[in-house]
Design a protein around this motif. Structure first.
Motif, PDB file in Angstrom:
ATOM      1  N   ALA A 258       0.837  -1.110   0.395  1.00  0.00           N
ATOM      2  CA  ALA A 258      -0.236   0.247  -0.208  1.00  0.00           C
ATOM      3  C   ALA A 258       1.250   0.790  -0.054  1.00  0.00           C
ATOM      4  O   ALA A 258       0.277   2.426  -0.945  1.00  0.00           O
ATOM      5  N   GLN A 259       1.956   0.864  -0.243  1.00  0.00           N
ATOM      6  CA  GLN A 259       3.249   2.765   0.365  1.00  0.00           C
ATOM      7  C   GLN A 259       3.578   2.755  -0.931  1.00  0.00           C
ATOM      8  O   GLN A 259       3.424   4.207  -0.751  1.00  0.00           O
ATOM      9  N   GLU A 260       3.531   1.752  -1.795  1.00  0.00           N
ATOM     10  CA  GLU A 260       3.241   2.224  -3.451  1.00  0.00           C
ATOM     11  C   GLU A 260       5.112   2.859  -3.547  1.00  0.00           C
ATOM     12  O   GLU A 260       4.667   4.352  -4.261  1.00  0.00           O
ATOM     13  N   THR A 261       5.847   2.354  -3.221  1.00  0.00           N
ATOM     14  CA  THR A 261       6.794   3.120  -3.307  1.00  0.00           C
ATOM     15  C   THR A 261       7.993   2.419  -4.267  1.00  0.00           C
ATOM     16  O   THR A 261       7.238   2.031  -5.075  1.00  0.00           O
ATOM     17  N   PRO A 262       8.997   3.546  -5.665  1.00  0.00           N
ATOM     18  CA  PRO A 262       9.017   2.854  -6.376  1.00  0.00           C
ATOM     19  C   PRO A 262      10.421   1.316  -6.226  1.00  0.00           C
ATOM     20  O   PRO A 262      10.522   0.670  -6.913  1.00  0.00           O
ATOM     21  N   LEU A 263      10.544   1.534  -5.105  1.00  0.00           N
ATOM     22  CA  LEU A 263      11.330  -0.081  -4.587  1.00  0.00           C
ATOM     23  C   LEU A 263      10.647  -0.469  -3.198  1.00  0.00           C
ATOM     24  O   LEU A 263      10.350  -0.018  -2.195  1.00  0.00           O
ATOM     25  N   LEU A 264      10.785  -1.834  -2.903  1.00  0.00           N
ATOM     26  CA  LEU A 264      10.152  -2.434  -2.309  1.00  0.00           C
ATOM     27  C   LEU A 264      11.551  -3.658  -1.729  1.00  0.00           C
ATOM     28  O   LEU A 264      12.454  -4.352  -2.316  1.00  0.00           O
ATOM     29  N   MET A 265      11.523  -3.883  -0.353  1.00  0.00           N
ATOM     30  CA  MET A 265      12.890  -4.722  -0.368  1.00  0.00           C
ATOM     31  C   MET A 265      12.194  -5.259   1.461  1.00  0.00           C
ATOM     32  O   MET A 265      11.317  -4.826   1.805  1.00  0.00           O
ATOM     33  N   ALA A 266      12.172  -6.545   1.635  1.00  0.00           N
ATOM     34  CA  ALA A 266      11.950  -7.789   1.988  1.00  0.00           C
ATOM     35  C   ALA A 266      12.562  -8.534   2.507  1.00  0.00           C
ATOM     36  O   ALA A 266      13.120  -9.433   1.794  1.00  0.00           O
ATOM     37  N   ASP A 267      12.645  -8.901   3.751  1.00  0.00           N
ATOM     38  CA  ASP A 267      13.247 -10.098   4.158  1.00  0.00           C
ATOM     39  C   ASP A 267      12.466 -11.244   4.477  1.00  0.00           C
ATOM     40  O   ASP A 267      11.866 -11.266   4.971  1.00  0.00           O
ATOM     41  N   GLU A 268      12.694 -12.041   3.642  1.00  0.00           N
ATOM     42  CA  GLU A 268      12.098 -13.867   4.055  1.00  0.00           C
ATOM     43  C   GLU A 268      10.542 -13.266   3.616  1.00  0.00           C
ATOM     44  O   GLU A 268      10.242 -13.803   5.009  1.00  0.00           O
TER      45      GLU A 268
END
Length: 253
Positions: A150-160
């Motif tokens: 929902a943040q709809e940012t250009p970059l998504l970073m996810a840890d596992e």
């Protein structure tokens, strides 16, 4: 093409131990980058330092941004995914809009639309008004992924992000990440499931002992020699009509 994330000689130390060792990386729009490596390889530390959440040497284009700008540039899904608040699922997901709201501002129509898109993407329509802390661990994980979407940012970073999800939810999540990249954004996701990494990531960065030891398309990274050296693993990797298939066969430890 302008990069959405640039790391230059990023280094993280814990006391006398170097846990991320001079990693340089460039992530462009349209990429879904899988960060892979055994436990202790430095994946989490790399992600957190890149976001400015850990002290580090070297440079991260995201960490150097002011906090407000950073929150509008990159969304973050950490490993810890327990919701303690007794509020409904929709309200938790709406927290992802906070960086875009004026101080003390209420959700606008465009914010509610972003929340609705995230709910649909993570197939949470039936959970919308349920208390988030009454859900199972896997369901809570999906809610927190939706909050980041929902943040709809250009970059998504996810840890596992898919750890603890059932197989269908794991595939759904990786398909969502792939679609986000196809929309011209970028995803950097750490994974232990090499089969899903091979099928859904356009590029893999393999880490070992804090260093990036391979970077490229899955077929070029998941070679027998690297799998043996880094994971102590023998595996079968092939391409089929259904796409890449990766199956671990034997531990070499």
């Amino acid at each position: 093409m302008t990069a959405l994330l640039e790391l230059s000689d990023l280094t993280v130390r814990r006391g006398a131990t170097t846990v991320v060792d001079r990693v340089s990386l460039r992530v462009a729009p349209g990429e879904c980058v899988g960060l892979i490596g055994p436990n202790g390889a430095g994946k989490t530390s790399l992600l957190r330092a890149a976001l400015g959440l850990l002290p580090h040497d070297g440079r991260s284009s995201i960490a150097s941004l002011p906090a407000g700008t950073r929150a509008r540039q990159a969304a973050w899904i950490p490993q810890v995914r327990e919701i303690a608040w007794g509020i409904d699922v929709e309200a938790v997901i709406a927290l992802g809009r906070t960086p875009w709201l004026p101080r003390g501002g209420k959700l606008r129509p465009e914010d509610r639309a972003a929340v609705d898109r995230a709910i649909r993407r993570m197939k949470l329509e039936a959970f919308r008004i349920r208390p988030a802390n009454h859900l199972s661990g896997g369901e809570q994980a999906r809610v927190l992924i939706a909050r980041a979407l929902a943040q709809e940012t250009p970059l998504l970073m996810a840890d596992e992000p898919i750890a603890g999800l059932d197989p269908a939810a794991q595939i759904t999540t990786m398909e969502v990440f792939g679609r986000i990249a196809a929309e011209g954004k970028a995803v950097v996701v750490s994974l232990h499931d090499l089969g899903l990494a091979a099928r859904h990531c356009s590029r893999l960065v393999m880490m070992n002992h804090g260093r990036a030891v391979a970077d490229g398309p899955p077929a070029q990274v998941l070679t027998p020699d690297r799998l043996e050296e880094v994971f102590a693993l023998r595996a079968h990797y092939t391409r089929s009509a259904d796409g890449p298939i990766f199956q671990p066969l034997e531990s070499l430890r």
